[in-house]
Scaffold this active site. Structure first.
Site, PDB file in Angstrom:
ATOM      1  N   GLU A 138      43.298  60.897  38.166  1.00  0.00           N
ATOM      2  CA  GLU A 138      43.434  60.141  36.911  1.00  0.00           C
ATOM      3  C   GLU A 138      42.560  60.707  35.802  1.00  0.00           C
ATOM      4  O   GLU A 138      42.279  60.036  34.818  1.00  0.00           O
ATOM      5  CB  GLU A 138      43.074  58.668  37.158  1.00  0.00           C
ATOM      6  N   ASP A 190      38.931  59.437  31.875  1.00  0.00           N
ATOM      7  CA  ASP A 190      39.233  59.018  33.240  1.00  0.00           C
ATOM      8  C   ASP A 190      39.652  57.556  33.209  1.00  0.00           C
ATOM      9  O   ASP A 190      39.016  56.736  32.534  1.00  0.00           O
ATOM     10  CB  ASP A 190      37.993  59.205  34.127  1.00  0.00           C
TER      11      ASP A 190
END
Length: 305
Positions: A220, A177
Protein backbone atom coordinates in the site's frame (compact mmCIF):
# COMPACT_ATOMS: atom_id res chain seq x y z
CA UNK A 1 -8.66 -4.51 -49.03
CA UNK A 2 -5.69 -2.13 -48.98
CA UNK A 3 -5.06 1.54 -49.69
CA UNK A 4 -2.65 1.75 -52.66
CA UNK A 5 -0.90 4.90 -53.89
CA UNK A 6 -0.06 4.62 -57.62
CA UNK A 7 2.60 7.07 -58.84
CA UNK A 8 3.23 7.40 -62.58
CA UNK A 9 3.55 10.32 -65.01
CA UNK A 10 1.77 8.45 -67.82
CA UNK A 11 -2.00 8.59 -67.46
CA UNK A 12 -2.64 5.39 -69.44
CA UNK A 13 -0.43 3.45 -67.01
CA UNK A 14 -2.38 4.84 -64.08
CA UNK A 15 -5.73 3.97 -65.64
CA UNK A 16 -4.63 0.40 -66.35
CA UNK A 17 -3.35 -0.13 -62.81
CA UNK A 18 -6.44 1.50 -61.29
CA UNK A 19 -8.69 -0.84 -63.29
CA UNK A 20 -6.85 -3.92 -62.01
CA UNK A 21 -6.46 -2.71 -58.43
CA UNK A 22 -10.08 -1.60 -58.07
CA UNK A 23 -11.18 -4.89 -59.57
CA UNK A 24 -9.33 -6.49 -56.63
CA UNK A 25 -11.29 -4.14 -54.32
CA UNK A 26 -8.30 -2.00 -53.34
CA UNK A 27 -8.74 1.70 -52.59
CA UNK A 28 -6.58 3.55 -55.13
CA UNK A 29 -4.97 6.98 -54.78
CA UNK A 30 -3.03 8.40 -57.72
CA UNK A 31 -0.17 10.85 -58.19
CA UNK A 32 1.48 12.07 -61.39
CA UNK A 33 4.92 12.93 -60.02
CA UNK A 34 7.20 12.56 -57.02
CA UNK A 35 6.06 15.76 -55.35
CA UNK A 36 2.43 14.64 -55.43
CA UNK A 37 3.51 11.26 -54.13
CA UNK A 38 5.10 12.80 -51.04
CA UNK A 39 2.07 15.02 -50.42
CA UNK A 40 -0.48 12.24 -50.83
CA UNK A 41 1.56 9.80 -48.78
CA UNK A 42 1.44 12.27 -45.90
CA UNK A 43 -2.27 12.93 -46.41
CA UNK A 44 -3.58 9.39 -46.96
CA UNK A 45 -0.93 7.17 -45.30
CA UNK A 46 -1.33 4.35 -47.85
CA UNK A 47 -0.63 0.71 -47.08
CA UNK A 48 1.55 0.36 -50.20
CA UNK A 49 3.09 2.61 -52.85
CA UNK A 50 3.62 1.59 -56.48
CA UNK A 51 6.27 4.08 -57.59
CA UNK A 52 7.43 4.63 -61.17
CA UNK A 53 11.18 4.99 -61.48
CA UNK A 54 11.43 7.48 -64.36
CA UNK A 55 9.43 10.67 -63.87
CA UNK A 56 10.07 14.32 -64.74
CA UNK A 57 10.92 16.82 -62.01
CA UNK A 58 11.86 14.39 -59.27
CA UNK A 59 12.78 10.81 -60.07
CA UNK A 60 11.31 7.78 -58.43
CA UNK A 61 14.66 7.10 -56.79
CA UNK A 62 14.80 10.59 -55.25
CA UNK A 63 11.15 10.27 -54.18
CA UNK A 64 12.00 6.96 -52.50
CA UNK A 65 14.89 8.62 -50.66
CA UNK A 66 12.57 11.29 -49.31
CA UNK A 67 9.99 8.70 -48.26
CA UNK A 68 12.69 6.80 -46.39
CA UNK A 69 13.92 9.99 -44.72
CA UNK A 70 10.48 10.70 -43.24
CA UNK A 71 9.95 8.79 -39.98
CA UNK A 72 6.17 8.82 -40.57
CA UNK A 73 6.43 7.30 -44.04
CA UNK A 74 9.46 5.05 -44.09
CA UNK A 75 7.51 1.99 -42.94
CA UNK A 76 5.19 2.11 -45.96
CA UNK A 77 6.36 -0.60 -48.39
CA UNK A 78 7.31 0.69 -51.84
CA UNK A 79 7.40 -1.41 -55.01
CA UNK A 80 9.34 0.31 -57.78
CA UNK A 81 7.86 -0.04 -61.28
CA UNK A 82 9.97 0.80 -64.35
CA UNK A 83 10.71 -0.10 -67.94
CA UNK A 84 14.40 0.09 -67.04
CA UNK A 85 15.40 -3.30 -65.66
CA UNK A 86 19.14 -2.64 -65.52
CA UNK A 87 20.76 -4.28 -62.52
CA UNK A 88 22.25 -1.00 -61.26
CA UNK A 89 18.81 0.63 -61.02
CA UNK A 90 17.33 -2.37 -59.22
CA UNK A 91 20.22 -2.56 -56.75
CA UNK A 92 20.06 1.18 -56.03
CA UNK A 93 16.33 1.10 -55.37
CA UNK A 94 16.59 -1.92 -53.06
CA UNK A 95 19.55 -0.40 -51.22
CA UNK A 96 17.60 2.82 -50.60
CA UNK A 97 14.74 0.86 -49.07
CA UNK A 98 12.34 -0.33 -51.76
CA UNK A 99 10.53 -3.52 -50.83
CA UNK A 100 10.55 -4.88 -54.37
CA UNK A 101 11.10 -4.00 -58.04
CA UNK A 102 8.87 -4.85 -61.01
CA UNK A 103 9.87 -4.24 -64.62
CA UNK A 104 7.41 -3.03 -67.26
CA UNK A 105 5.58 -4.45 -69.04
CA UNK A 106 4.49 -6.44 -66.01
CA UNK A 107 1.97 -9.23 -65.66
CA UNK A 108 -0.63 -8.00 -63.20
CA UNK A 109 -1.15 -11.32 -61.35
CA UNK A 110 2.61 -11.39 -60.66
CA UNK A 111 2.52 -7.77 -59.41
CA UNK A 112 -0.54 -8.60 -57.30
CA UNK A 113 1.28 -11.54 -55.71
CA UNK A 114 4.24 -9.31 -54.84
CA UNK A 115 1.86 -6.71 -53.43
CA UNK A 116 0.24 -9.35 -51.21
CA UNK A 117 3.66 -10.31 -49.89
CA UNK A 118 4.54 -6.69 -49.15
CA UNK A 119 1.18 -6.03 -47.46
CA UNK A 120 1.46 -9.22 -45.40
CA UNK A 121 4.93 -8.20 -44.20
CA UNK A 122 3.62 -4.71 -43.35
CA UNK A 123 0.73 -6.21 -41.38
CA UNK A 124 3.14 -8.45 -39.49
CA UNK A 125 5.37 -5.45 -38.78
CA UNK A 126 2.45 -3.41 -37.43
CA UNK A 127 1.33 -6.34 -35.27
CA UNK A 128 4.87 -6.63 -33.91
CA UNK A 129 4.91 -2.92 -33.05
CA UNK A 130 1.62 -3.28 -31.17
CA UNK A 131 2.93 -6.34 -29.35
CA UNK A 132 6.09 -4.47 -28.36
CA UNK A 133 3.96 -1.62 -27.01
CA UNK A 134 1.92 -4.05 -24.92
CA UNK A 135 5.06 -5.76 -23.65
CA UNK A 136 6.61 -2.41 -22.80
CA UNK A 137 3.48 -1.49 -20.87
CA UNK A 138 3.52 -4.78 -18.99
CA UNK A 139 7.19 -4.28 -18.14
CA UNK A 140 6.74 -0.76 -16.78
CA UNK A 141 3.36 -0.79 -15.00
CA UNK A 142 2.11 -2.36 -11.80
CA UNK A 143 -0.47 -4.93 -12.98
CA UNK A 144 -3.07 -4.06 -10.33
CA UNK A 145 -3.07 -0.26 -10.26
CA UNK A 146 -1.31 0.60 -13.55
CA UNK A 147 0.91 3.03 -11.69
CA UNK A 148 4.56 2.69 -12.66
CA UNK A 149 6.18 -0.30 -11.03
CA UNK A 150 9.17 0.20 -8.74
CA UNK A 151 11.81 -0.52 -11.38
CA UNK A 152 10.40 1.85 -13.98
CA UNK A 153 9.68 4.55 -11.41
CA UNK A 154 13.32 4.46 -10.36
CA UNK A 155 14.44 4.75 -13.99
CA UNK A 156 12.26 7.80 -14.60
CA UNK A 157 12.95 9.32 -11.20
CA UNK A 158 16.71 9.04 -11.54
CA UNK A 159 16.49 10.76 -14.91
CA UNK A 160 14.63 13.65 -13.28
CA UNK A 161 17.15 13.70 -10.44
CA UNK A 162 20.01 14.05 -12.95
CA UNK A 163 18.19 16.89 -14.71
CA UNK A 164 17.53 18.67 -11.43
CA UNK A 165 21.19 18.47 -10.45
CA UNK A 166 22.49 19.50 -13.85
CA UNK A 167 20.19 22.49 -14.33
CA UNK A 168 19.91 23.46 -10.65
CA UNK A 169 16.16 22.94 -10.63
CA UNK A 170 13.99 21.86 -7.71
CA UNK A 171 12.78 18.28 -7.39
CA UNK A 172 10.55 16.79 -4.72
CA UNK A 173 9.46 13.33 -3.66
CA UNK A 174 6.24 12.44 -1.84
CA UNK A 175 5.97 9.01 -0.27
CA UNK A 176 2.62 7.85 1.06
CA UNK A 177 1.21 4.82 2.78
CA UNK A 178 -2.40 3.84 3.43
CA UNK A 179 -3.18 3.99 7.13
CA UNK A 180 -4.23 0.68 8.71
CA UNK A 181 -4.52 -1.01 5.33
CA UNK A 182 -4.42 -4.48 6.88
CA UNK A 183 -7.65 -3.66 8.69
CA UNK A 184 -9.30 -2.83 5.36
CA UNK A 185 -8.33 -6.21 3.93
CA UNK A 186 -9.32 -8.05 7.11
CA UNK A 187 -12.68 -6.27 7.39
CA UNK A 188 -13.80 -5.93 3.78
CA UNK A 189 -11.69 -8.52 1.96
CA UNK A 190 -8.76 -8.29 -0.42
CA UNK A 191 -10.85 -7.39 -3.52
CA UNK A 192 -12.04 -4.26 -1.70
CA UNK A 193 -8.48 -3.51 -0.65
CA UNK A 194 -7.42 -3.82 -4.28
CA UNK A 195 -10.20 -1.44 -5.31
CA UNK A 196 -8.98 1.05 -2.72
CA UNK A 197 -5.46 0.91 -4.17
CA UNK A 198 -6.81 1.50 -7.68
CA UNK A 199 -8.82 4.49 -6.45
CA UNK A 200 -5.78 5.82 -4.61
CA UNK A 201 -3.70 5.58 -7.79
CA UNK A 202 -6.29 7.60 -9.70
CA UNK A 203 -6.33 10.26 -6.98
CA UNK A 204 -2.53 10.49 -7.07
CA UNK A 205 -2.45 10.78 -10.85
CA UNK A 206 -5.08 13.51 -10.88
CA UNK A 207 -3.77 15.54 -7.95
CA UNK A 208 -0.92 17.32 -9.70
CA UNK A 209 0.45 17.99 -13.16
CA UNK A 210 1.01 15.48 -15.93
CA UNK A 211 4.75 15.71 -15.27
CA UNK A 212 4.39 14.05 -11.85
CA UNK A 213 5.61 10.43 -11.85
CA UNK A 214 3.43 8.09 -9.80
CA UNK A 215 4.79 4.70 -8.75
CA UNK A 216 3.67 1.84 -6.58
CA UNK A 217 6.58 0.77 -4.39
CA UNK A 218 4.88 -2.28 -2.98
CA UNK A 219 1.84 -3.19 -0.94
CA UNK A 220 0.00 0.00 0.00
CA UNK A 221 3.03 2.28 -0.41
CA UNK A 222 3.17 4.78 -3.28
CA UNK A 223 5.60 7.49 -4.27
CA UNK A 224 5.38 10.62 -6.40
CA UNK A 225 8.37 12.25 -8.07
CA UNK A 226 7.62 15.92 -8.73
CA UNK A 227 9.94 17.72 -11.18
CA UNK A 228 10.36 21.50 -10.89
CA UNK A 229 8.56 21.48 -7.54
CA UNK A 230 10.10 23.16 -4.51
CA UNK A 231 9.46 22.43 -0.84
CA UNK A 232 6.49 24.77 -0.59
CA UNK A 233 4.89 23.45 -3.77
CA UNK A 234 5.37 19.79 -2.87
CA UNK A 235 3.90 20.28 0.61
CA UNK A 236 0.88 22.04 -0.90
CA UNK A 237 0.45 19.16 -3.37
CA UNK A 238 0.78 16.56 -0.62
CA UNK A 239 -1.75 18.29 1.60
CA UNK A 240 -4.17 18.69 -1.30
CA UNK A 241 -3.83 15.00 -2.08
CA UNK A 242 -4.18 14.00 1.57
CA UNK A 243 -7.47 15.92 1.85
CA UNK A 244 -8.78 14.48 -1.43
CA UNK A 245 -8.10 10.95 -0.18
CA UNK A 246 -9.63 11.63 3.23
CA UNK A 247 -12.78 13.04 1.64
CA UNK A 248 -13.15 10.30 -0.96
CA UNK A 249 -15.53 7.39 -0.46
CA UNK A 250 -15.05 3.96 -1.96
CA UNK A 251 -18.18 2.02 -2.92
CA UNK A 252 -17.32 -1.52 -3.93
CA UNK A 253 -19.51 -4.63 -4.06
CA UNK A 254 -21.87 -3.35 -1.39
CA UNK A 255 -19.12 -2.04 0.88
CA UNK A 256 -18.63 1.63 1.62
CA UNK A 257 -15.45 2.82 3.27
CA UNK A 258 -13.19 5.77 3.80
CA UNK A 259 -9.46 5.62 4.40
CA UNK A 260 -6.56 7.99 4.97
CA UNK A 261 -2.87 8.11 4.14
CA UNK A 262 0.30 9.29 5.84
CA UNK A 263 2.98 11.07 3.84
CA UNK A 264 6.62 12.03 3.87
CA UNK A 265 7.64 14.99 1.70
CA UNK A 266 11.20 15.91 0.80
CA UNK A 267 13.03 18.18 -1.65
CA UNK A 268 16.41 17.67 -3.27
CA UNK A 269 19.36 18.79 -1.16
CA UNK A 270 22.92 19.73 -2.10
CA UNK A 271 24.46 16.59 -0.60
CA UNK A 272 22.02 14.14 -2.26
CA UNK A 273 23.94 11.72 -4.47
CA UNK A 274 20.98 10.11 -6.19
CA UNK A 275 17.23 9.58 -5.97
CA UNK A 276 17.67 6.88 -3.32
CA UNK A 277 18.90 9.52 -0.87
CA UNK A 278 15.63 11.38 -1.33
CA UNK A 279 13.58 8.20 -1.08
CA UNK A 280 15.24 7.20 2.20
CA UNK A 281 14.55 10.64 3.63
CA UNK A 282 10.93 10.56 2.44
CA UNK A 283 10.50 7.15 4.04
CA UNK A 284 11.79 8.48 7.38
CA UNK A 285 9.41 11.42 7.16
CA UNK A 286 6.55 9.05 6.34
CA UNK A 287 7.42 6.99 9.42
CA UNK A 288 7.31 10.19 11.47
CA UNK A 289 3.77 10.87 10.18
CA UNK A 290 2.72 7.35 11.19
CA UNK A 291 4.21 7.75 14.65
CA UNK A 292 2.47 11.06 15.21
CA UNK A 293 -1.14 10.23 14.57
CA UNK A 294 -1.37 9.22 10.86
CA UNK A 295 -3.40 11.08 8.23
CA UNK A 296 -0.78 13.81 8.02
CA UNK A 297 2.11 15.12 5.92
CA UNK A 298 5.60 15.55 7.34
CA UNK A 299 8.20 17.52 5.38
CA UNK A 300 11.87 18.34 5.84
CA UNK A 301 10.96 21.67 7.40
CA UNK A 302 8.39 20.09 9.72
CA UNK A 303 11.16 18.42 11.68
CA UNK A 304 13.43 21.47 11.81
CA UNK A 305 10.82 24.11 12.62
Amino acid sequence: MAKILVVDDIEDNIRLLCFNLEDDEHQVITANNGYQCLEKAQEYRPDLILLDMMMPGISGTETLKQLQADSDLRDIPVIMVSANDADDFIIEALDIGAHDYVAKPFIYPVLAARMRTALRLRENHLEMLQLNKRLSKLASLDPLTEAYNRRHFLELGNTEFAKAQRFKRPLSVIMLDVDKFKAINDTYGHPTGDAALKQLTSLCQNAGRSSEIVGRFGGEEFVLCCPDTNAEGSMALAERLRIAIEESTLNFEGSTLNYTVSMGVTTIQDDDQNLNDMLRRADQLLYHSKENGRNRCTSDSSLTS
